[in-house]
Design an enzyme around this catalytic site. Sequence first.
Site, PDB file in Angstrom:
ATOM      1  N   GLU A 270       0.890  -1.164   0.000  1.00 23.38           N
ATOM      2  CA  GLU A 270       0.000   0.000   0.000  1.00 23.38           C
ATOM      3  C   GLU A 270       0.922   1.207   0.000  1.00 23.38           C
ATOM      4  OE1 GLU A 270      -1.812   2.999   1.008  1.00 23.38           O
ATOM      5  OE2 GLU A 270      -2.495   2.151   2.905  1.00 23.38           O
ATOM      6  N   CYS A 304      -1.750   8.845   3.801  1.00 21.73           N
ATOM      7  CA  CYS A 304      -1.649   8.629   2.360  1.00 21.73           C
ATOM      8  C   CYS A 304      -2.983   8.910   1.687  1.00 21.73           C
ATOM      9  CB  CYS A 304      -1.107   7.250   2.033  1.00 21.73           C
ATOM     10  SG  CYS A 304      -2.102   5.958   2.663  1.00 21.73           S
TER      11      CYS A 304
HETATM   12  C1  UN1 Z   1      -1.901   5.651   5.215  1.00 23.33           C
HETATM   13  O1  UN1 Z   1      -1.961   6.843   5.478  1.00 23.33           O
HETATM   14  O2  UN1 Z   1      -0.794   5.074   5.159  1.00 23.33           O
HETATM   15  O3  UN1 Z   1      -8.304   6.501   5.342  1.00 23.33           O
HETATM   16  C2  UN1 Z   1      -3.093   4.831   4.924  1.00 23.33           C
HETATM   17  C3  UN1 Z   1      -7.334   6.914   5.997  1.00 23.33           C
HETATM   18  C4  UN1 Z   1      -6.339   5.941   6.524  1.00 23.33           C
HETATM   19  C5  UN1 Z   1      -5.149   5.978   5.622  1.00 23.33           C
HETATM   20  C6  UN1 Z   1      -4.169   4.935   5.930  1.00 23.33           C
HETATM   21  N1  UN1 Z   1      -6.907   4.627   6.632  1.00 23.33           N
HETATM   22  O4  UN1 Z   1      -7.158   8.095   6.204  1.00 23.33           O
END
Ligand code: UN1
Length: 512
Positions: A270, A304
Amino acid sequence: VDLADPLLRRPLLAHLDELATLCWEAEPTALAGEPGQAAEIRSPYDNSKVVGTIRNASAAEVAFAAERAAKAQPGWNALGGAERAALLEKAADAFEAHTPEFLSLCQREAGKSLVDAVLELREAVDFLRYYAAEARAHFGEGRPLPGPTGESNRLTLHGRGVFVTISPWNFPLAIFIGMASAALAAGNAVLAKPAEQTPLIAALAVRLCHEAGIPDDVLQLVPGDGAVGALLTARPEVAGVAFTGSTETARAINRALAQRDGPIAALIAETGGQNAMIVDSSALPEQVTRDVVASAFQSAGQRCSALRVLYLQDDVYDGMLEMIRGAFEALVIGDPQALTTDVGPVIDAEAKAALDQHIAAMKAAGRPVWQRELPADCAKGTFVAPTIIEIEAIGDLSRENFGPVLHVARFKGDELEAVIEAINATGFGLTLGLHSRIDATRRLVEAKARVGNFYVNRNQIGAVVESQPFGGEGLSGTGPKAGGPHYLPRFATERVTCIDTTAAGGNASLMA
Ligand code: UN1
Protein backbone atom coordinates in the site's frame (compact mmCIF):
# COMPACT_ATOMS: atom_id res chain seq x y z
CA VAL A 1 9.08 -1.00 30.07
CA ASP A 2 7.30 -0.27 33.31
CA LEU A 3 3.60 -0.24 32.53
CA ALA A 4 2.90 0.94 36.08
CA ASP A 5 4.82 4.15 35.38
CA PRO A 6 2.27 6.86 36.24
CA LEU A 7 3.60 9.10 33.49
CA LEU A 8 2.63 6.57 30.89
CA ARG A 9 -0.94 6.48 32.12
CA ARG A 10 -1.44 10.22 31.70
CA PRO A 11 -1.86 11.11 28.05
CA LEU A 12 -2.88 14.71 28.60
CA LEU A 13 0.24 16.12 30.18
CA ALA A 14 0.42 19.84 29.80
CA HIS A 15 4.17 19.93 30.34
CA LEU A 16 6.31 17.90 28.05
CA ASP A 17 9.23 18.46 30.39
CA GLU A 18 7.96 15.43 32.23
CA LEU A 19 8.90 13.43 29.16
CA ALA A 20 12.50 13.64 30.24
CA THR A 21 11.75 11.11 32.94
CA LEU A 22 9.82 8.79 30.64
CA CYS A 23 12.44 6.66 29.01
CA TRP A 24 11.65 3.28 27.62
CA GLU A 25 14.00 0.51 26.75
CA ALA A 26 12.26 -1.55 24.12
CA GLU A 27 13.98 -4.78 23.13
CA PRO A 28 13.49 -6.75 19.95
CA THR A 29 11.93 -10.12 20.65
CA ALA A 30 14.65 -12.20 19.05
CA LEU A 31 17.64 -12.14 21.34
CA ALA A 32 20.49 -14.10 19.87
CA GLY A 33 23.75 -13.04 18.35
CA GLU A 34 25.47 -9.67 18.53
CA PRO A 35 22.94 -7.07 19.66
CA GLY A 36 22.21 -4.26 17.23
CA GLN A 37 22.63 -0.55 17.88
CA ALA A 38 20.49 1.27 20.43
CA ALA A 39 18.64 4.26 19.01
CA GLU A 40 17.06 7.17 20.86
CA ILE A 41 13.53 8.12 19.88
CA ARG A 42 12.92 11.86 20.17
CA SER A 43 9.62 13.66 20.38
CA PRO A 44 8.70 15.42 17.09
CA TYR A 45 7.15 18.23 19.17
CA ASP A 46 10.30 18.83 21.21
CA ASN A 47 13.41 17.35 19.68
CA SER A 48 15.35 17.78 22.92
CA LYS A 49 13.16 15.20 24.67
CA VAL A 50 13.95 11.51 24.45
CA VAL A 51 10.75 9.42 24.55
CA GLY A 52 12.66 6.18 24.86
CA THR A 53 15.30 4.00 23.35
CA ILE A 54 15.05 0.96 21.13
CA ARG A 55 17.70 -1.62 20.45
CA ASN A 56 17.62 -2.36 16.75
CA ALA A 57 18.07 -5.89 15.48
CA SER A 58 21.49 -7.02 14.29
CA ALA A 59 22.04 -9.17 11.21
CA ALA A 60 22.50 -12.24 13.42
CA GLU A 61 19.24 -11.50 15.22
CA VAL A 62 17.36 -11.15 11.93
CA ALA A 63 18.65 -14.57 10.86
CA PHE A 64 17.77 -16.11 14.21
CA ALA A 65 14.29 -14.57 14.18
CA ALA A 66 13.58 -15.89 10.68
CA GLU A 67 14.68 -19.43 11.60
CA ARG A 68 12.61 -19.36 14.77
CA ALA A 69 9.56 -18.11 12.88
CA ALA A 70 9.89 -20.85 10.27
CA LYS A 71 9.95 -23.52 12.99
CA ALA A 72 6.96 -22.04 14.79
CA GLN A 73 4.67 -21.44 11.83
CA PRO A 74 3.32 -24.97 11.18
CA GLY A 75 2.02 -25.26 14.75
CA TRP A 76 0.37 -21.84 14.54
CA ASN A 77 -1.22 -22.72 11.21
CA ALA A 78 -2.47 -26.04 12.62
CA LEU A 79 -4.34 -24.24 15.41
CA GLY A 80 -6.99 -23.23 12.89
CA GLY A 81 -8.78 -19.96 12.32
CA ALA A 82 -11.08 -20.09 15.34
CA GLU A 83 -8.30 -20.53 17.90
CA ARG A 84 -6.15 -17.86 16.30
CA ALA A 85 -9.17 -15.55 16.26
CA ALA A 86 -9.70 -16.01 20.00
CA LEU A 87 -6.10 -14.94 20.68
CA LEU A 88 -6.38 -11.88 18.42
CA GLU A 89 -9.56 -10.88 20.23
CA LYS A 90 -7.78 -11.21 23.58
CA ALA A 91 -5.09 -8.91 22.19
CA ALA A 92 -7.81 -6.42 21.16
CA ASP A 93 -9.15 -6.44 24.73
CA ALA A 94 -5.64 -5.84 26.06
CA PHE A 95 -5.14 -2.90 23.68
CA GLU A 96 -8.36 -1.30 24.93
CA ALA A 97 -7.33 -1.88 28.52
CA HIS A 98 -4.10 0.03 27.82
CA THR A 99 -5.73 3.02 26.16
CA PRO A 100 -3.86 5.66 28.20
CA GLU A 101 -0.46 4.19 27.37
CA PHE A 102 -1.22 3.98 23.66
CA LEU A 103 -2.61 7.51 23.48
CA SER A 104 0.39 8.81 25.33
CA LEU A 105 2.84 7.09 23.00
CA CYS A 106 0.94 8.20 19.88
CA GLN A 107 1.26 11.78 21.03
CA ARG A 108 4.86 11.61 22.24
CA GLU A 109 6.50 9.32 19.78
CA ALA A 110 4.50 10.17 16.63
CA GLY A 111 3.39 13.73 17.46
CA LYS A 112 -0.29 12.89 16.97
CA SER A 113 -3.09 15.11 18.23
CA LEU A 114 -5.41 13.60 20.82
CA VAL A 115 -8.18 13.10 18.24
CA ASP A 116 -5.77 11.31 15.92
CA ALA A 117 -4.42 9.19 18.77
CA VAL A 118 -7.93 8.07 19.73
CA LEU A 119 -8.75 7.23 16.10
CA GLU A 120 -5.50 5.35 15.76
CA LEU A 121 -6.21 3.05 18.71
CA ARG A 122 -9.82 2.56 17.56
CA GLU A 123 -8.59 1.45 14.12
CA ALA A 124 -5.99 -0.91 15.60
CA VAL A 125 -8.64 -2.63 17.72
CA ASP A 126 -11.05 -2.75 14.77
CA PHE A 127 -8.39 -4.46 12.62
CA LEU A 128 -7.74 -7.10 15.29
CA ARG A 129 -11.44 -7.88 15.73
CA TYR A 130 -12.26 -7.79 12.01
CA TYR A 131 -9.43 -10.10 10.95
CA ALA A 132 -10.30 -12.40 13.85
CA ALA A 133 -13.88 -12.63 12.55
CA GLU A 134 -12.63 -13.23 9.02
CA ALA A 135 -10.27 -15.98 10.21
CA ARG A 136 -13.10 -17.67 12.07
CA ALA A 137 -15.33 -17.52 8.99
CA HIS A 138 -12.83 -18.61 6.34
CA PHE A 139 -9.97 -20.58 7.93
CA GLY A 140 -11.88 -23.57 9.27
CA GLU A 141 -13.53 -26.46 7.49
CA GLY A 142 -13.25 -24.65 4.19
CA ARG A 143 -15.67 -24.31 1.34
CA PRO A 144 -17.32 -27.34 -0.29
CA LEU A 145 -17.01 -27.30 -4.09
CA PRO A 146 -19.27 -29.07 -6.59
CA GLY A 147 -18.30 -32.42 -8.13
CA PRO A 148 -19.79 -35.62 -9.52
CA THR A 149 -21.46 -38.15 -7.24
CA GLY A 150 -18.85 -40.18 -5.39
CA GLU A 151 -16.38 -37.31 -5.12
CA SER A 152 -15.96 -34.72 -2.35
CA ASN A 153 -14.14 -31.47 -3.13
CA ARG A 154 -13.20 -28.92 -0.54
CA LEU A 155 -11.21 -25.66 -0.70
CA THR A 156 -9.28 -24.67 2.43
CA LEU A 157 -7.04 -21.71 3.24
CA HIS A 158 -3.67 -22.00 5.04
CA GLY A 159 -0.83 -19.73 6.08
CA ARG A 160 1.92 -19.25 3.50
CA GLY A 161 4.73 -19.52 6.04
CA VAL A 162 6.79 -16.62 7.36
CA PHE A 163 5.47 -13.14 6.59
CA VAL A 164 7.46 -9.94 6.97
CA THR A 165 5.49 -6.77 7.72
CA ILE A 166 7.11 -3.38 7.17
CA SER A 167 4.96 -0.54 8.46
CA PRO A 168 4.99 3.27 8.35
CA TRP A 169 5.38 5.89 11.09
CA ASN A 170 2.16 7.73 10.17
CA PHE A 171 -0.04 4.96 11.61
CA PRO A 172 2.48 3.50 14.05
CA LEU A 173 -0.10 1.35 15.82
CA ALA A 174 -3.03 0.81 13.42
CA ILE A 175 -1.12 -0.17 10.29
CA PHE A 176 1.61 -1.93 12.27
CA ILE A 177 -0.92 -4.21 13.96
CA GLY A 178 -3.30 -4.26 10.97
CA MET A 179 -0.79 -5.93 8.66
CA ALA A 180 0.64 -8.17 11.39
CA SER A 181 -2.77 -9.34 12.61
CA ALA A 182 -3.94 -10.14 9.08
CA ALA A 183 -0.84 -12.27 8.51
CA LEU A 184 -1.30 -13.97 11.88
CA ALA A 185 -5.02 -14.56 11.37
CA ALA A 186 -4.25 -16.32 8.09
CA GLY A 187 -1.85 -18.73 9.81
CA ASN A 188 1.54 -17.14 9.17
CA ALA A 189 4.39 -16.47 11.56
CA VAL A 190 5.26 -12.77 11.48
CA LEU A 191 8.49 -10.79 11.58
CA ALA A 192 7.19 -7.27 12.22
CA LYS A 193 9.45 -4.34 11.43
CA PRO A 194 8.02 -1.02 12.60
CA ALA A 195 9.17 2.28 11.11
CA GLU A 196 12.46 3.35 12.70
CA GLN A 197 10.78 6.59 13.88
CA THR A 198 8.04 4.79 15.88
CA PRO A 199 9.24 1.48 17.34
CA LEU A 200 8.16 2.09 20.95
CA ILE A 201 4.42 1.93 20.34
CA ALA A 202 5.00 -1.19 18.24
CA ALA A 203 6.98 -2.74 21.09
CA LEU A 204 4.07 -2.20 23.46
CA ALA A 205 1.65 -3.69 20.92
CA VAL A 206 3.78 -6.82 20.47
CA ARG A 207 4.22 -7.22 24.19
CA LEU A 208 0.46 -7.13 24.75
CA CYS A 209 -0.06 -9.66 21.94
CA HIS A 210 2.37 -12.02 23.69
CA GLU A 211 0.63 -11.52 27.01
CA ALA A 212 -2.66 -12.34 25.26
CA GLY A 213 -1.23 -15.73 24.27
CA ILE A 214 0.21 -15.26 20.77
CA PRO A 215 3.50 -17.18 21.03
CA ASP A 216 6.66 -15.08 21.01
CA ASP A 217 8.20 -17.06 18.16
CA VAL A 218 5.04 -16.63 16.04
CA LEU A 219 5.07 -12.83 16.35
CA GLN A 220 8.52 -11.22 16.63
CA LEU A 221 9.36 -7.54 16.75
CA VAL A 222 12.35 -6.80 14.54
CA PRO A 223 13.16 -3.11 14.95
CA GLY A 224 15.49 -1.23 12.65
CA ASP A 225 15.81 0.96 9.60
CA GLY A 226 15.81 0.14 5.89
CA ALA A 227 18.94 -1.97 6.26
CA VAL A 228 17.09 -4.31 8.65
CA GLY A 229 14.17 -4.36 6.21
CA ALA A 230 16.58 -5.45 3.45
CA LEU A 231 18.02 -8.21 5.67
CA LEU A 232 14.49 -9.44 6.37
CA THR A 233 13.32 -9.52 2.77
CA ALA A 234 16.50 -11.35 1.72
CA ARG A 235 15.78 -14.31 4.03
CA PRO A 236 14.93 -17.58 2.24
CA GLU A 237 12.28 -18.40 4.88
CA VAL A 238 10.12 -15.47 3.79
CA ALA A 239 6.96 -16.43 1.90
CA GLY A 240 5.39 -12.99 1.79
CA VAL A 241 5.84 -9.32 2.60
CA ALA A 242 3.16 -6.81 3.55
CA PHE A 243 4.39 -3.26 3.18
CA THR A 244 2.91 0.21 3.62
CA GLY A 245 5.08 3.16 2.65
CA SER A 246 6.57 4.76 -0.43
CA THR A 247 6.18 3.47 -3.99
CA GLU A 248 9.97 3.57 -4.33
CA THR A 249 10.50 1.25 -1.35
CA ALA A 250 7.79 -1.12 -2.62
CA ARG A 251 9.73 -1.43 -5.89
CA ALA A 252 12.96 -2.12 -3.99
CA ILE A 253 11.26 -4.85 -1.94
CA ASN A 254 9.84 -6.39 -5.11
CA ARG A 255 13.32 -6.53 -6.66
CA ALA A 256 14.84 -8.01 -3.49
CA LEU A 257 12.18 -10.73 -3.34
CA ALA A 258 12.72 -11.60 -6.99
CA GLN A 259 16.46 -12.05 -6.51
CA ARG A 260 16.62 -14.26 -3.46
CA ASP A 261 16.28 -18.00 -2.96
CA GLY A 262 13.20 -19.42 -1.31
CA PRO A 263 9.54 -19.48 -2.22
CA ILE A 264 8.11 -17.11 -4.83
CA ALA A 265 6.95 -14.55 -2.31
CA ALA A 266 3.73 -12.57 -2.26
CA LEU A 267 3.99 -8.78 -2.01
CA ILE A 268 1.08 -6.79 -0.65
CA ALA A 269 1.95 -3.09 -0.94
CA GLU A 270 0.00 0.00 0.00
CA THR A 271 1.93 3.01 -1.24
CA GLY A 272 1.57 6.71 -2.02
CA GLY A 273 -1.03 8.95 -3.58
CA GLN A 274 -1.55 12.26 -5.32
CA ASN A 275 -5.09 12.63 -4.11
CA ALA A 276 -7.48 15.18 -5.56
CA MET A 277 -10.89 16.57 -4.72
CA ILE A 278 -13.19 18.03 -7.37
CA VAL A 279 -15.69 20.69 -6.26
CA ASP A 280 -18.27 21.95 -8.73
CA SER A 281 -20.54 24.96 -8.45
CA SER A 282 -23.47 22.90 -7.12
CA ALA A 283 -21.56 22.00 -3.94
CA LEU A 284 -22.49 23.33 -0.49
CA PRO A 285 -19.71 25.78 0.50
CA GLU A 286 -19.76 25.25 4.29
CA GLN A 287 -19.56 21.50 3.85
CA VAL A 288 -16.77 21.82 1.30
CA THR A 289 -14.80 24.07 3.65
CA ARG A 290 -15.05 21.66 6.54
CA ASP A 291 -14.17 18.62 4.43
CA VAL A 292 -11.28 20.26 2.58
CA VAL A 293 -9.64 21.45 5.79
CA ALA A 294 -10.03 18.04 7.45
CA SER A 295 -8.80 16.14 4.38
CA ALA A 296 -5.74 18.35 3.86
CA PHE A 297 -4.65 19.32 7.38
CA GLN A 298 -5.82 16.69 9.88
CA SER A 299 -2.85 14.59 11.00
CA ALA A 300 -0.71 17.45 9.61
CA GLY A 301 -1.52 16.03 6.18
CA GLN A 302 0.49 12.90 6.98
CA ARG A 303 -1.98 10.34 5.68
CA CYS A 304 -1.65 8.63 2.36
CA SER A 305 -5.37 9.33 1.93
CA ALA A 306 -4.92 13.10 2.46
CA LEU A 307 -6.06 15.70 -0.04
CA ARG A 308 -3.18 17.21 -2.02
CA VAL A 309 -4.86 18.94 -4.99
CA LEU A 310 -8.22 20.68 -4.77
CA TYR A 311 -9.94 21.43 -8.09
CA LEU A 312 -12.49 24.24 -7.73
CA GLN A 313 -14.89 25.14 -10.54
CA ASP A 314 -14.17 28.53 -12.06
CA ASP A 315 -17.40 30.31 -11.10
CA VAL A 316 -17.13 29.45 -7.37
CA TYR A 317 -13.33 29.49 -7.17
CA ASP A 318 -12.74 32.84 -5.47
CA GLY A 319 -15.56 32.57 -2.93
CA MET A 320 -14.76 28.98 -2.01
CA LEU A 321 -11.03 29.64 -1.66
CA GLU A 322 -11.77 32.59 0.61
CA MET A 323 -13.90 30.43 2.90
CA ILE A 324 -11.28 27.68 2.97
CA ARG A 325 -8.59 30.23 3.78
CA GLY A 326 -10.74 31.53 6.63
CA ALA A 327 -10.96 28.06 8.20
CA PHE A 328 -7.26 27.48 7.48
CA GLU A 329 -6.35 30.67 9.37
CA ALA A 330 -8.27 29.34 12.40
CA LEU A 331 -6.34 26.05 12.67
CA VAL A 332 -4.59 25.72 16.03
CA ILE A 333 -0.98 24.66 15.50
CA GLY A 334 1.30 23.36 18.22
CA ASP A 335 1.63 20.92 21.09
CA PRO A 336 -0.07 17.64 20.15
CA GLN A 337 -0.85 17.06 23.82
CA ALA A 338 -2.92 20.25 24.13
CA LEU A 339 -6.62 19.49 23.81
CA THR A 340 -7.30 22.24 21.28
CA THR A 341 -4.50 21.44 18.84
CA ASP A 342 -5.53 20.73 15.23
CA VAL A 343 -2.12 20.48 13.57
CA GLY A 344 0.96 19.04 15.26
CA PRO A 345 4.50 18.51 14.01
CA VAL A 346 5.66 16.44 11.05
CA ILE A 347 7.52 13.29 11.92
CA ASP A 348 11.18 14.30 11.60
CA ALA A 349 13.74 16.73 10.23
CA GLU A 350 13.99 14.91 6.91
CA ALA A 351 10.24 15.19 6.31
CA LYS A 352 10.32 18.86 7.29
CA ALA A 353 13.23 19.62 4.96
CA ALA A 354 11.49 17.99 1.97
CA LEU A 355 8.27 19.93 2.56
CA ASP A 356 9.98 23.27 3.22
CA GLN A 357 11.99 22.79 0.05
CA HIS A 358 8.83 22.12 -1.98
CA ILE A 359 7.16 25.25 -0.60
CA ALA A 360 10.25 27.33 -1.34
CA ALA A 361 10.38 26.01 -4.90
CA MET A 362 6.72 26.89 -5.44
CA LYS A 363 7.34 30.41 -4.13
CA ALA A 364 10.38 30.77 -6.36
CA ALA A 365 8.25 29.71 -9.34
CA GLY A 366 5.94 32.63 -8.60
CA ARG A 367 2.94 30.61 -7.37
CA PRO A 368 0.57 32.38 -4.99
CA VAL A 369 1.28 30.91 -1.53
CA TRP A 370 -0.50 31.41 1.81
CA GLN A 371 1.34 30.20 4.82
CA ARG A 372 0.49 30.21 8.52
CA GLU A 373 2.89 31.71 11.05
CA LEU A 374 4.17 29.09 13.46
CA PRO A 375 3.74 29.84 17.18
CA ALA A 376 7.03 30.33 19.03
CA ASP A 377 6.96 26.96 20.83
CA CYS A 378 7.03 25.16 17.46
CA ALA A 379 10.73 26.03 17.11
CA LYS A 380 11.49 23.14 19.50
CA GLY A 381 10.18 20.57 17.08
CA THR A 382 9.83 19.59 13.44
CA PHE A 383 6.91 21.77 12.36
CA VAL A 384 5.95 22.75 8.83
CA ALA A 385 3.71 25.81 8.58
CA PRO A 386 0.35 24.80 7.07
CA THR A 387 0.35 26.11 3.51
CA ILE A 388 -2.04 26.66 0.59
CA ILE A 389 -0.51 26.99 -2.88
CA GLU A 390 -2.32 27.88 -6.11
CA ILE A 391 -1.22 25.81 -9.11
CA GLU A 392 -2.42 25.37 -12.69
CA ALA A 393 -2.96 21.62 -12.69
CA ILE A 394 -2.12 18.42 -10.82
CA GLY A 395 0.61 17.70 -13.37
CA ASP A 396 2.60 20.67 -11.97
CA LEU A 397 3.53 18.46 -9.03
CA SER A 398 6.28 15.91 -9.56
CA ARG A 399 5.72 13.94 -6.35
CA GLU A 400 3.54 13.45 -3.30
CA ASN A 401 4.12 16.11 -0.64
CA PHE A 402 3.44 14.27 2.60
CA GLY A 403 2.45 17.06 5.00
CA PRO A 404 0.18 20.07 5.67
CA VAL A 405 0.35 21.53 2.16
CA LEU A 406 -2.78 21.98 0.03
CA HIS A 407 -2.61 22.83 -3.67
CA VAL A 408 -5.57 24.46 -5.39
CA ALA A 409 -6.33 24.54 -9.12
CA ARG A 410 -9.17 25.94 -11.22
CA PHE A 411 -11.32 24.20 -13.86
CA LYS A 412 -14.18 25.22 -16.13
CA GLY A 413 -17.44 23.24 -16.23
CA ASP A 414 -16.63 21.73 -19.66
CA GLU A 415 -13.18 20.59 -18.48
CA LEU A 416 -14.37 17.98 -16.00
CA GLU A 417 -13.32 15.00 -18.11
CA ALA A 418 -9.92 16.56 -18.80
CA VAL A 419 -9.44 17.05 -15.05
CA ILE A 420 -10.18 13.38 -14.39
CA GLU A 421 -7.72 12.40 -17.12
CA ALA A 422 -5.05 14.62 -15.56
CA ILE A 423 -5.66 13.00 -12.17
CA ASN A 424 -5.46 9.51 -13.71
CA ALA A 425 -2.29 10.52 -15.58
CA THR A 426 -0.38 10.89 -12.29
CA GLY A 427 -0.37 7.09 -12.19
CA PHE A 428 -1.52 7.09 -8.57
CA GLY A 429 -5.00 5.93 -7.69
CA LEU A 430 -5.70 6.11 -3.99
CA THR A 431 -8.43 8.52 -2.82
CA LEU A 432 -10.57 10.96 -4.78
CA GLY A 433 -13.13 13.38 -3.37
CA LEU A 434 -16.09 14.92 -5.16
CA HIS A 435 -18.41 17.63 -3.92
CA SER A 436 -21.38 17.93 -6.27
CA ARG A 437 -25.16 17.79 -6.00
CA ILE A 438 -25.51 16.62 -9.60
CA ASP A 439 -26.04 12.87 -10.00
CA ALA A 440 -24.80 12.80 -13.58
CA THR A 441 -21.52 14.36 -12.46
CA ARG A 442 -21.05 11.75 -9.76
CA ARG A 443 -21.74 8.97 -12.24
CA LEU A 444 -19.29 10.42 -14.75
CA VAL A 445 -16.49 10.80 -12.20
CA GLU A 446 -17.15 7.35 -10.79
CA ALA A 447 -17.00 5.81 -14.25
CA LYS A 448 -13.82 7.56 -15.40
CA ALA A 449 -11.63 7.89 -12.30
CA ARG A 450 -9.07 5.17 -11.65
CA VAL A 451 -9.04 5.27 -7.90
CA GLY A 452 -9.32 2.95 -4.91
CA ASN A 453 -11.50 5.01 -2.55
CA PHE A 454 -14.01 7.51 -3.95
CA TYR A 455 -15.66 9.86 -1.44
CA VAL A 456 -18.70 11.94 -2.38
CA ASN A 457 -19.86 15.02 -0.45
CA ARG A 458 -17.67 14.24 2.55
CA ASN A 459 -14.02 14.31 3.58
CA GLN A 460 -11.66 11.78 2.04
CA ILE A 461 -9.69 10.53 5.05
CA GLY A 462 -10.40 8.14 7.89
CA ALA A 463 -11.53 4.99 6.10
CA VAL A 464 -13.33 2.75 8.59
CA VAL A 465 -12.38 -0.94 8.84
CA GLU A 466 -15.02 -3.15 7.18
CA SER A 467 -17.22 -0.19 6.07
CA GLN A 468 -14.60 1.42 3.82
CA PRO A 469 -11.86 -1.09 2.99
CA PHE A 470 -8.82 0.98 2.03
CA GLY A 471 -6.21 0.82 -0.73
CA GLY A 472 -5.37 1.98 -4.22
CA GLU A 473 -4.15 0.90 -7.60
CA GLY A 474 -1.32 1.70 -10.00
CA LEU A 475 1.48 3.56 -8.21
CA SER A 476 -0.67 3.48 -5.05
CA GLY A 477 -0.39 -0.22 -4.40
CA THR A 478 -1.08 -3.82 -5.26
CA GLY A 479 -4.37 -4.22 -3.41
CA PRO A 480 -6.30 -5.93 -1.95
CA LYS A 481 -7.87 -3.42 0.39
CA ALA A 482 -6.95 -3.43 4.07
CA GLY A 483 -9.96 -3.98 6.30
CA GLY A 484 -11.91 -5.60 3.47
CA PRO A 485 -13.18 -9.10 2.63
CA HIS A 486 -10.41 -9.93 0.11
CA TYR A 487 -7.47 -9.01 2.33
CA LEU A 488 -6.89 -12.19 4.37
CA PRO A 489 -6.89 -14.62 1.41
CA ARG A 490 -3.85 -12.78 -0.01
CA PHE A 491 -1.90 -13.84 3.08
CA ALA A 492 -2.90 -17.47 2.50
CA THR A 493 -2.38 -20.39 0.20
CA GLU A 494 -5.34 -22.38 -1.08
CA ARG A 495 -5.59 -26.14 -1.04
CA VAL A 496 -8.17 -28.30 -2.75
CA THR A 497 -8.76 -31.69 -1.18
CA CYS A 498 -10.49 -34.14 -3.49
CA ILE A 499 -11.71 -37.45 -1.97
CA ASP A 500 -13.17 -40.41 -3.79
CA THR A 501 -16.11 -41.29 -1.56
CA THR A 502 -17.38 -44.38 -3.37
CA ALA A 503 -17.03 -47.68 -1.49
CA ALA A 504 -14.29 -48.87 -3.83
CA GLY A 505 -12.68 -45.46 -4.08
CA GLY A 506 -9.16 -44.20 -3.61
CA ASN A 507 -6.49 -46.37 -2.06
CA ALA A 508 -9.01 -49.12 -1.31
CA SER A 509 -9.37 -49.92 -5.02
CA LEU A 510 -5.59 -49.91 -5.59
CA MET A 511 -5.05 -52.32 -2.74
CA ALA A 512 -7.75 -54.72 -3.86
C1 UN1 B 1 -1.90 5.65 5.21
O1 UN1 B 1 -1.96 6.84 5.48
O2 UN1 B 1 -0.79 5.07 5.16
O3 UN1 B 1 -8.30 6.50 5.34
C2 UN1 B 1 -3.09 4.83 4.92
C3 UN1 B 1 -7.33 6.91 6.00
C4 UN1 B 1 -6.34 5.94 6.52
C5 UN1 B 1 -5.15 5.98 5.62
C6 UN1 B 1 -4.17 4.94 5.93
N1 UN1 B 1 -6.91 4.63 6.63
O4 UN1 B 1 -7.16 8.09 6.20
